[in-house]
Design a protein around this motif. Structure first.
Motif, PDB file in Angstrom:
ATOM      1  N   SER A 127      19.753 -40.132 -27.397  1.00 30.49           N
ATOM      2  CA  SER A 127      18.963 -39.605 -28.515  1.00 30.49           C
ATOM      3  C   SER A 127      17.747 -38.796 -28.093  1.00 30.49           C
ATOM      4  N   VAL A 128      17.857 -38.066 -27.008  1.00 27.48           N
ATOM      5  CA  VAL A 128      16.780 -37.189 -26.566  1.00 27.48           C
ATOM      6  C   VAL A 128      17.278 -35.750 -26.689  1.00 27.48           C
ATOM      7  N   THR A 129      16.504 -34.900 -27.369  1.00 27.82           N
ATOM      8  CA  THR A 129      16.869 -33.508 -27.571  1.00 27.82           C
ATOM      9  C   THR A 129      15.903 -32.610 -26.801  1.00 27.82           C
ATOM     10  N   TYR A 130      16.444 -31.653 -26.065  1.00 25.84           N
ATOM     11  CA  TYR A 130      15.651 -30.715 -25.274  1.00 25.84           C
ATOM     12  C   TYR A 130      15.730 -29.333 -25.901  1.00 25.84           C
ATOM     13  N   SER A 131      14.608 -28.625 -25.872  1.00 27.28           N
ATOM     14  CA  SER A 131      14.537 -27.223 -26.262  1.00 27.28           C
ATOM     15  C   SER A 131      13.791 -26.506 -25.144  1.00 27.28           C
ATOM     16  N   VAL A 132      14.501 -25.657 -24.391  1.00 24.79           N
ATOM     17  CA  VAL A 132      13.923 -24.975 -23.236  1.00 24.79           C
ATOM     18  C   VAL A 132      13.797 -23.496 -23.587  1.00 24.79           C
ATOM     19  N   LYS A 133      12.584 -22.955 -23.468  1.00 21.43           N
ATOM     20  CA  LYS A 133      12.297 -21.580 -23.886  1.00 21.43           C
ATOM     21  C   LYS A 133      12.093 -20.657 -22.687  1.00 21.43           C
ATOM     22  N   TYR A 134      12.609 -19.430 -22.839  1.00 23.02           N
ATOM     23  CA  TYR A 134      12.447 -18.372 -21.843  1.00 23.02           C
ATOM     24  C   TYR A 134      12.010 -17.098 -22.565  1.00 23.02           C
ATOM     25  N   ASP A 135      11.204 -16.268 -21.892  1.00 20.22           N
ATOM     26  CA  ASP A 135      10.838 -14.994 -22.501  1.00 20.22           C
ATOM     27  C   ASP A 135      11.999 -14.012 -22.358  1.00 20.22           C
ATOM     28  N   ARG A 136      11.816 -12.799 -22.835  1.00 22.26           N
ATOM     29  CA  ARG A 136      12.905 -11.815 -22.825  1.00 22.26           C
ATOM     30  C   ARG A 136      13.366 -11.445 -21.425  1.00 22.26           C
ATOM     31  N   GLY A 137      12.466 -11.591 -20.434  1.00 18.69           N
ATOM     32  CA  GLY A 137      12.820 -11.283 -19.059  1.00 18.69           C
ATOM     33  C   GLY A 137      13.471 -12.446 -18.327  1.00 18.69           C
ATOM     34  N   GLY A 138      13.618 -13.574 -19.030  1.00 18.38           N
ATOM     35  CA  GLY A 138      14.254 -14.740 -18.423  1.00 18.38           C
ATOM     36  C   GLY A 138      13.284 -15.677 -17.728  1.00 18.38           C
ATOM     37  N   HIS A 139      11.974 -15.462 -17.893  1.00 18.74           N
ATOM     38  CA  HIS A 139      10.971 -16.334 -17.282  1.00 18.74           C
ATOM     39  C   HIS A 139      10.765 -17.579 -18.143  1.00 18.74           C
ATOM     40  N   TRP A 174      22.771 -21.788 -26.399  1.00 21.52           N
ATOM     41  CA  TRP A 174      21.821 -20.727 -26.091  1.00 21.52           C
ATOM     42  C   TRP A 174      21.640 -19.862 -27.325  1.00 21.52           C
ATOM     43  N   VAL A 175      20.384 -19.561 -27.643  1.00 17.99           N
ATOM     44  CA  VAL A 175      20.079 -18.755 -28.818  1.00 17.99           C
ATOM     45  C   VAL A 175      19.111 -17.644 -28.422  1.00 17.99           C
ATOM     46  N   LYS A 176      19.457 -16.429 -28.809  1.00 16.92           N
ATOM     47  CA  LYS A 176      18.575 -15.293 -28.574  1.00 16.92           C
ATOM     48  C   LYS A 176      17.726 -15.087 -29.823  1.00 16.92           C
ATOM     49  N   SER A 177      16.425 -14.899 -29.622  1.00 17.99           N
ATOM     50  CA  SER A 177      15.520 -14.584 -30.726  1.00 17.99           C
ATOM     51  C   SER A 177      14.716 -13.353 -30.338  1.00 17.99           C
ATOM     52  N   ARG A 178      13.827 -12.925 -31.185  1.00 16.83           N
ATOM     53  CA  ARG A 178      13.059 -11.723 -30.835  1.00 16.83           C
ATOM     54  C   ARG A 178      12.067 -11.992 -29.719  1.00 16.83           C
ATOM     55  N   ASP A 179      11.695 -13.267 -29.489  1.00 17.60           N
ATOM     56  CA  ASP A 179      10.750 -13.619 -28.421  1.00 17.60           C
ATOM     57  C   ASP A 179      11.425 -13.878 -27.081  1.00 17.60           C
ATOM     58  N   GLY A 180      12.715 -14.114 -27.091  1.00 14.17           N
ATOM     59  CA  GLY A 180      13.417 -14.412 -25.849  1.00 14.17           C
ATOM     60  C   GLY A 180      14.647 -15.252 -26.095  1.00 14.17           C
ATOM     61  N   PHE A 181      14.814 -16.306 -25.294  1.00 16.27           N
ATOM     62  CA  PHE A 181      16.005 -17.155 -25.349  1.00 16.27           C
ATOM     63  C   PHE A 181      15.593 -18.621 -25.358  1.00 16.27           C
TER      64      PHE A 181
END
Length: 177
Positions: free
Chosen positions: A81-93, A65-72
């Motif tokens: 060999s499959v890589t996932y990147s799942v994005k959430y906004d700052r509110g967890g949506h 899990w990585v926190k950035s200025r846009d969210g998580f």
């Protein structure tokens, strides 16, 4: 009691193992036979995001899990060999998922159409983006002298890059993927 001591005490009460790296910037958590790493304390990850992730990706193991200025973002790799990147906004949506398929992998629903449209080409990688509204794919493929990047979106397939490569470059590219 300082913040770190309070967090460790809380984790011990909940049965979560915590390991903090020497730099203090990476935290490792272990619970129910699964573990994950984060650049923030566990309580900084929105509950909504964490629950959505666990429900949607029960097969995920050892995510980061990585926190950035846009969210998580949560990143993990499967054994095939499959890589996932799942994005959430700052509110967890939930906002989007990027899936990267390597080593010639192609989602099943694309195999037939791509092979028909590009005979003689082999897939190097595929990336899939799902933003809740649309799902799109980018496929990089090659034959012995050409590299193509194809965008597949809304049922349409469009070549966005098409170039010839020298044989020695092609071999290096092939080894990379």
């Amino acid at each position: 009691m300082n913040r770190m001591a309070a967090l460790i005490a809380l984790c011990m009460l909940c049965g979560v193992a915590v390991r903090v790296s020497g730099q203090g910037s990476l935290y490792s958590y272990r619970t129910d036979g699964n573990s994950f790493v984060s650049n923030v304390f566990l309580n900084e990850i929105p509950t909504k995001a964490f629950r959505h992730f666990r429900k949607t990706y029960p097969f995920a193991a050892e995510e980061k899990w990585v926190k950035s200025r846009d969210g998580f973002s949560a990143y993990f790799r499967t054994g095939d060999s499959v890589t996932y990147s799942v994005k959430y906004d700052r509110g967890g949506h939930y906002t989007r998922t990027m899936i990267y398929y390597r080593k010639g992998r192609l989602p099943a629903q694309l195999t037939g159409p791509v092979k028909i449209a590009y005979p003689g080409f082999s897939v190097l990688y595929t990336s899939e983006m799902d933003d809740q509204m649309n799902k799109s794919y980018e496929v990089m493929m090659t034959d012995s002298t050409n590299v193509k990047v194809v965008d597949i979106s809304g049922g349409e397939m469009k070549t966005v890059l098409d170039y010839q490569v020298a044989p020695d470059y092609w071999l290096a590219l092939r080894r990379m993927y």
